[in-house]
Design a protein around this motif. Structure first.
Motif: not given
Ligand code: ZN
Length: 174
Positions: A32-37, A43-47
């Motif tokens: 899922y993460v791999l397919n994120l823009p 943003r995910f990593a930042d949060s």
């Protein structure tokens, strides 16, 4: 399945370390993460980093907060003479949701468990003992497990000689 992309296996491993996540779910999350823009992934990593950086323990009750003191400890209307001892910040959330408690909390961040090598020193018991000025009653709301009971018993024995009323609340996170 075997994965021969090192970065992907590392990502899967990270997810697999999360509580309750098995290999299959970890793989699903990694893909899922791999397919994120890319910006969404950022943003995910930042949060994650942001939460890690900003959230720390309240200086009084050890609950999680972004301020020096949590909202309960800051609140003048809360009864500071009553402290409800819980194992986990999630227990505070659960009790707060009932809107029936007006005292304060103390979050132990675990329970005494000789089996897992968790002794009183690994918990926030020292911080609890340091904040007992003006406290009349301590409610033990640790989980109804062997560890939770042992912790409640340990604390009662510690607090009773200090003239503090201790009560046991039969309570567990559903
Ligand atoms: Zn607090």
């Amino acid at each position: 399945m075997s994965v021969d992309v090192a970065a992907l296996s590392r990502l899967i491993e990270q997810f697999e370390r999360m509580p309750g996540v098995g290999r299959k779910s970890a793989q699903r999350m990694a893909f899922y993460v791999l397919n994120l823009p890319e910006e969404e992934a950022a943003r995910f990593a930042d949060s994650i980093l942001n939460a890690r950086k900003r959230i720390h323990q309240c200086a009084i009750c050890c609950n999680l907060t972004e301020e020096t003191l949590c909202s309960v400890c800051r609140n003048e209307a809360r009864d500071k003479s009553i402290v409800c001892v819980v194992e986990d910040p999630r227990d505070v959330m659960a009790i707060e949701r009932t809107h029936e408690y007006n005292g304060t909390y103390h979050v132990l961040h675990g329970a005494i468990s000789p089996m897992s090598g968790v002794g009183p020193d690994q918990l926030t018991i020292k911080q609890l003992l340091n904040r007992l000025d003006g406290v009349k009653e301590v409610i033990m709301a640790t989980n109804p497990t062997v560890e939770g009971e042992a912790t409640a018993m340990y604390l009662s024995r510690l607090l009773k000689p200090m003239g503090i009323r201790t009560t046991r609340l039969a309570y567990g996170v559903p």
